[in-house]
Design a protein around this motif. Structure first.
Motif, PDB file in Angstrom:
ATOM      1  N   GLY A 241       0.823  -1.199   0.000  1.00  0.00           N
ATOM      2  CA  GLY A 241       0.000   0.000   0.000  1.00  0.00           C
ATOM      3  C   GLY A 241       0.858   1.251   0.000  1.00  0.00           C
ATOM      4  O   GLY A 241       2.075   1.210  -0.246  1.00  0.00           O
TER       5      GLY A 241
ATOM      6  N   THR B 237      -3.162  -2.141  -2.433  1.00  0.00           N
ATOM      7  CA  THR B 237      -4.411  -1.588  -1.923  1.00  0.00           C
ATOM      8  C   THR B 237      -4.937  -0.595  -2.942  1.00  0.00           C
ATOM      9  O   THR B 237      -4.163   0.043  -3.662  1.00  0.00           O
ATOM     10  CB  THR B 237      -4.220  -0.871  -0.576  1.00  0.00           C
ATOM     11  OG1 THR B 237      -3.275   0.192  -0.744  1.00  0.00           O
ATOM     12  CG2 THR B 237      -3.726  -1.819   0.484  1.00  0.00           C
TER      13      THR B 237
ATOM     14  N   GLY C  65      -6.313   2.692  -3.207  1.00  0.00           N
ATOM     15  CA  GLY C  65      -6.640   3.902  -2.475  1.00  0.00           C
ATOM     16  C   GLY C  65      -5.624   5.009  -2.496  1.00  0.00           C
ATOM     17  O   GLY C  65      -5.928   6.130  -2.861  1.00  0.00           O
ATOM     18  N   THR C  66      -4.388   4.743  -2.110  1.00  0.00           N
ATOM     19  CA  THR C  66      -3.501   5.847  -1.777  1.00  0.00           C
ATOM     20  C   THR C  66      -3.092   6.682  -2.972  1.00  0.00           C
ATOM     21  O   THR C  66      -2.823   7.869  -2.833  1.00  0.00           O
ATOM     22  CB  THR C  66      -2.212   5.324  -1.106  1.00  0.00           C
ATOM     23  OG1 THR C  66      -1.434   4.620  -2.070  1.00  0.00           O
ATOM     24  CG2 THR C  66      -2.549   4.403   0.049  1.00  0.00           C
TER      25      THR C  66
ATOM     26  N   ALA D  54      -9.317   2.689   2.417  1.00  0.00           N
ATOM     27  CA  ALA D  54      -8.540   3.090   1.247  1.00  0.00           C
ATOM     28  C   ALA D  54      -9.439   3.678   0.170  1.00  0.00           C
ATOM     29  O   ALA D  54      -9.050   4.611  -0.542  1.00  0.00           O
ATOM     30  CB  ALA D  54      -7.768   1.889   0.707  1.00  0.00           C
TER      31      ALA D  54
END
Length: 431
Positions: free
Chosen positions: A105, A152, A154-155, A204
């Protein structure tokens, strides 16, 4: 408000890594690194991601292309200055390396950025941290190639020029920002996200959403005073290209977000969330983010006892995306007057079925869309639910005010009283 610069900016900038997207993309990294001329590669990950087997699989693929690869699970979830120094020291001991691969992530990707920065350019970590917390030193040379492989959705760290960290002694989240931190290649393989727990997908995913919303509503690039070439920074304000990415990201989230949280095995939803994360990163990595992200830094940095579902309970934490989301409804209620049409357009993108349900109170439409989504995906009901009270507001505001790089992108000038009001109204978001 209406910005009236004496000499309005006429130039915006846009940067992005090369992108390889789709199932199977992670199996081709060795070929890509060989084409860059790499020979000895450090794979940076964290223990949780290492346990999935993906970092070793990526390393084996790199070795299959005739390169040497070393795997280090040195990243810490929500990096701190201490954890980054540990990762830098371990990499220095195992080096030298001429390329880096981050598998994980945002925490793993940001750790790899810091390792690459200090090992390539020298100096101390705090030399590079944004002022006023650090010296804000710019790297003096191009960094070694960094390939980012997000696990992940999201970031957006695979697309950005930012490395985020907690400075433990100050209990504040801050960052390092420079165009040379942007990975040269983002490899987005949706297969790597299928082991992501529902709580991580929810948190996320709120980070994706706020990346898109904050860049979409950011202060326009034309509202700034004209900069000299050497003064240009990656966050230049909303612009026609970042707007396209933000719009498309929000449309994908409207279709896929709830499904991905409810059923992590849904490959279609996982793929669309991965695309949404990538698109949002390509947008906000150039336009910038503002109030919700500035607020998130102290919310995460001053955590006491909260332990979220889906994450390791070894230590308290408020995950980054959750910290961003907790003040987002009230932040966007406050920014509404800067551009009502744009806020309403965002609500329609995120919830096409909402219609004119709240036409008599347009300021409430976007916050209502966000609160409905947060309830559906299991986000905490405001700051009180993660351990804060009104006695903490002044401390949280002080931490947010330290994020002037982000607040400069706010579509309204924001001061301590504004932030305090947003924090106070965010203590509980719904009845």
């Amino acid at each position: 408000m209406t910005w009236s610069p004496a000499h309005p900016e006429t130039v915006f900038t846009y940067g992005a890594p090369q992108l390889k997207f789709g199932p199977g993309a992670a199996d081709e990294i060795g070929h890509d690194l060989a084409a860059m001329g790499a020979s000895r590669v450090l794979v940076v990950t964290d223990p949780g991601v290492a346990a999935t087997g993906w970092p070793d699989r990526v390393a084996d693929g790199i070795r299959g292309s005739g390169l040497e690869a070393v795997v280090q699970a040195s990243a810490h979830v929500e990096p701190t200055d201490a954890s980054l120094l540990t990762a830098i020291g371990q990499a220095r001991d195992a080096g030298p390396f001429d390329a880096f691969v981050a598998v994980g992530g945002g925490s793993s990707i940001d750790t790899a950025k810091a390792v690459d920065l200090v090992l390539t350019d020298g100096g101390e970590l705090l030399d590079y941290v944004n002022a006023p917390i650090g010296a804000g030193r710019a790297p003096s040379r191009p960094l070694a190639p960094l390939v980012a492989v997000p696990t992940t959705t999201g970031t957006g760290a695979e697309s950005t020029t930012i490395c985020v960290l907690d400075v433990l002694d100050l209990k504040v989240k801050t960052g390092i920002s420079h165009v040379r931190l942007r990975p040269v290649l983002a490899v987005v393989d949706p297969r790597l996200t299928q082991s992501q727990p529902a709580g991580v997908t929810a948190s996320a995913g709120m980070d994706i959403l706020c990346h898109a919303l904050e860049s979409w509503t950011a202060r326009p690039y034309t509202s700034y005073e004209r900069k000299q070439p050497g003064e240009r920074v990656p966050y230049c304000g909303s612009n026609p290209i970042s707007d396209l990415w933000a719009e498309r990201s929000m449309s994908l989230l409207a279709k896929a977000f709830r499904t991905a949280v409810r059923d992590g095995s849904d490959e279609g939803a996982r793929g669309e969330m991965a695309l949404a994360a990538t698109f949002a990163g390509l947008g906000f990595g150039n336009a910038g983010v503002h109030v919700p992200h500035a607020n998130a830094y102290p919310i995460a940095g001053r955590v006491r006892d909260f332990r979220p579902d889906g994450y390791s309970h070894d230590e308290p934490m408020v995950p980054h995306g959750m910290a961003v989301a907790l003040t987002a409804p009230e932040a966007f209620r406050w920014t509404f007057e800067a551009d009502p049409d744009r806020h309403l357009a965002a609500a329609r993108l995120l919830d096409p079925g909402r219609g004119d349900r709240w036409a008599s109170a347009p300021r409430d439409v976007l916050p209502g869309v966000l609160v409905d989504l947060m309830r559906d995906i299991g986000m905490p009901n405001g700051l009180q639910a993660v351990g804060y009270g009104e006695a903490d507001v002044d401390d949280l505001v002080d931490g947010a005010l330290a994020q002037q790089r982000l607040l400069a992108t706010s579509p309204r000038e924001v001061g301590a009283d504004d932030l305090a009001a947003i924090m106070t109204r965010s203590m509980q978001l719904w009845e």
